[in-house]
Design a protein around this motif. Structure first.
Motif, PDB file in Angstrom:
ATOM      1  N   VAL A 161       0.831  -1.215   0.000  1.00 10.13           N
ATOM      2  CA  VAL A 161       0.000   0.000   0.000  1.00 10.13           C
ATOM      3  C   VAL A 161       0.862   1.260   0.000  1.00 10.13           C
ATOM      4  O   VAL A 161       0.339   2.365  -0.158  1.00 10.13           O
ATOM      5  N   GLY A 162       2.167   1.093   0.174  1.00  6.12           N
ATOM      6  CA  GLY A 162       3.061   2.245   0.085  1.00  6.12           C
ATOM      7  C   GLY A 162       2.998   3.178   1.266  1.00  6.12           C
ATOM      8  O   GLY A 162       3.267   4.373   1.124  1.00  6.12           O
ATOM      9  N   ALA A 163       2.648   2.648   2.441  1.00  5.31           N
ATOM     10  CA  ALA A 163       2.537   3.515   3.611  1.00  5.31           C
ATOM     11  C   ALA A 163       3.921   3.856   4.161  1.00  5.31           C
ATOM     12  O   ALA A 163       4.912   3.160   3.912  1.00  5.31           O
ATOM     13  N   ARG A 164       3.977   4.934   4.929  1.00  2.00           N
ATOM     14  CA  ARG A 164       5.240   5.366   5.538  1.00  2.00           C
ATOM     15  C   ARG A 164       5.507   4.660   6.861  1.00  2.00           C
ATOM     16  O   ARG A 164       6.652   4.424   7.221  1.00  2.00           O
ATOM     17  N   ARG A 165       4.442   4.340   7.595  1.00  2.00           N
ATOM     18  CA  ARG A 165       4.581   3.714   8.907  1.00  2.00           C
ATOM     19  C   ARG A 165       3.488   2.665   9.053  1.00  2.00           C
ATOM     20  O   ARG A 165       2.453   2.722   8.384  1.00  2.00           O
ATOM     21  N   MET A 166       3.723   1.726   9.972  1.00  2.00           N
ATOM     22  CA  MET A 166       2.733   0.685  10.234  1.00  2.00           C
ATOM     23  C   MET A 166       2.528   0.546  11.727  1.00  2.00           C
ATOM     24  O   MET A 166       3.484   0.528  12.511  1.00  2.00           O
ATOM     25  N   ALA A 167       1.265   0.455  12.135  1.00  2.00           N
ATOM     26  CA  ALA A 167       0.904   0.173  13.524  1.00  2.00           C
ATOM     27  C   ALA A 167       0.211  -1.172  13.574  1.00  2.00           C
ATOM     28  O   ALA A 167      -0.598  -1.510  12.699  1.00  2.00           O
ATOM     29  N   THR A 168       0.522  -1.974  14.591  1.00  2.00           N
ATOM     30  CA  THR A 168      -0.021  -3.326  14.699  1.00  2.00           C
ATOM     31  C   THR A 168      -1.353  -3.336  15.443  1.00  2.00           C
ATOM     32  O   THR A 168      -1.650  -2.452  16.247  1.00  2.00           O
ATOM     33  N   MET A 169      -2.147  -4.366  15.176  1.00  2.00           N
ATOM     34  CA  MET A 169      -3.420  -4.564  15.872  1.00  2.00           C
ATOM     35  C   MET A 169      -3.826  -6.017  15.700  1.00  2.00           C
ATOM     36  O   MET A 169      -3.116  -6.823  15.117  1.00  2.00           O
ATOM     37  N   HIS A 170      -5.002  -6.374  16.248  1.00  2.00           N
ATOM     38  CA  HIS A 170      -5.585  -7.710  16.091  1.00  2.00           C
ATOM     39  C   HIS A 170      -4.722  -8.768  16.755  1.00  2.00           C
ATOM     40  O   HIS A 170      -4.538  -9.870  16.237  1.00  2.00           O
ATOM     41  N   TRP A 171      -4.190  -8.446  17.925  1.00  2.00           N
ATOM     42  CA  TRP A 171      -3.464  -9.435  18.725  1.00  2.00           C
ATOM     43  C   TRP A 171      -3.561  -8.987  20.179  1.00  2.00           C
ATOM     44  O   TRP A 171      -3.951  -7.863  20.481  1.00  2.00           O
ATOM     45  N   GLY A 172      -3.241  -9.889  21.106  1.00  2.00           N
ATOM     46  CA  GLY A 172      -3.137  -9.514  22.506  1.00  2.00           C
ATOM     47  C   GLY A 172      -4.439  -9.178  23.203  1.00  2.00           C
ATOM     48  O   GLY A 172      -4.412  -8.645  24.309  1.00  2.00           O
TER      49      GLY A 172
END
Length: 347
Positions: free
Chosen positions: A294-305
């Protein structure tokens, strides 16, 4: 903050809740071709099964995985899942701030709005154990909610007890054919969209984009409502919320239509056993590849924990995401592997 949905084009009549063709709000965006529809009420197909990219699991396979993930997974490491419930930081109207509440729920403040993604504050959802970690933000600490985006109707993403806590004039953006679920509960400002369609609230555009997934809330409504992700664009930032998705070509399509994504909120958990989960959920390596697509600059995680939905070790998703990130030589500062309750502000 006005709750009226404004159309993308000034030539379109100013009708509340009217979905409109997607158009990029940022100056770097590629215009999206208009979606031409006849006048009058929306007439959706009775099923969206033709948009599936893999066959769905049968009932026996679902039961097998529920037993494998919901009742056999070792949860002894739950106390090691990081939790930082320090409240929401202050945010100026021009700031974009994300706070991970848990699972796929973020408090996203963008363009002067406060938006919730797939809000789940319940301690338990049907079919699985109660949540492993508390919501990262207490419900009583939330500011006024301007909008909610829903990716699809699975119980871990559309939580009825949480939805009941919202004011009925909250702007809600949902996939096609999911609006009646909300209007039956008294919500008056609901916009349902097809893939690549867009609506506006204030200075923020809400664009509904494809995902490799499916929908089901009862045994009788498989794929009767659509599923997808959301791209939110303010005058300063663009954020992609992936919802639930397997890996496939739709990541690259989103990147082509919405260049300049500043942050991708990507699912990294619920991926084992792979023979079953690969049709619905990315694994951590695929999440990182989807972020690149998707060409994003940053990534944040989710759907765990948060909820035990599958068979991988509880801390596996974030550990494997870090490994995949490093294998691509990416800057560690651009991976926001947030603790539950942690916030970050886009520069």
């Amino acid at each position: 903050m006005s709750q009226t949905i404004q159309p993308e084009s000034p030539e379109t009549p100013q009708v509340p809740l009217a979905p409109v063709p997607a158009a990029a709000a940022a100056t770097t965006a590629v215009p999206v071709a208009p979606v031409v529809r006849p006048p009058g009420p929306r007439r959706w197909p009775s099923s969206f099964a033709d948009r599936l990219t893999c066959p769905l699991p049968d009932f026996r396979e679902v039961l097998s995985v529920m037993w494998h993930g919901g009742f056999r997974t070792d949860v002894g490491d739950a106390d090691q899942i990081p939790v930082r419930r320090s409240g929401l930081p202050r945010a100026a109207a021009t700031d974009t701030v994300v706070t991970w509440v848990g699972h796929a729920t973020y408090v996203l403040r963008i363009g002067g709005l406060t938006v919730l993604t797939d809000p789940v504050w319940s301690r338990k959802i049907p079919g699985v154990r109660q949540r492993l970690t508390p919501p990262g933000v207490a419900w009583s600490d939330l500011p006024a909610i301007d909008a909610v985006v829903i990716s699809h109707n699975h119980y871990d993403h559309l939580d009825a007890p949480t939805i009941r806590r919202l004011p009925r004039d909250t702007a809600v953006f949902v996939p096609a054919r999911l609006a009646p679920w909300f209007t039956r509960r008294g919500f008056r400002n609901v916009t349902e969209l097809d893939w690549w369609e867009s609506a506006r609230l204030g200075e923020v555009s809400f664009d509904f984009v494809p995902a490799h997934h499916w929908s089901r809330r009862t045994p009788w409504d498989t794929c009767r409502t659509l599923w997808g992700g959301w791209v939110l664009t303010s005058p300063r930032h663009r954020v992609y919320f992936a919802g639930d998705t397997a890996y496939g070509e739709r990541f690259a399509q989103i990147g082509e239509r919405y260049p300049g994504i500043d942050l991708a909120l990507m699912p990294v958990g619920a991926y084992e056993p792979r023979w079953f989960m690969k049709v619905s959920h990315v694994d951590p390596a695929q999440a990182v590849q989807g972020f690149l697509d998707v060409g994003a600059r940053r990534m944040a995680t989710m759907h765990w924990g948060t909820f035990v939905l599958s068979g991988e070790p509880l801390l596996g998703p974030v550990a494997e995401t870090r490994e995949a990130w490093a294998s691509h030589g990416l800057d560690p500062a651009d991976l926001w592997d947030l603790a539950v309750g942690e916030s970050r502000t886009l520069p």
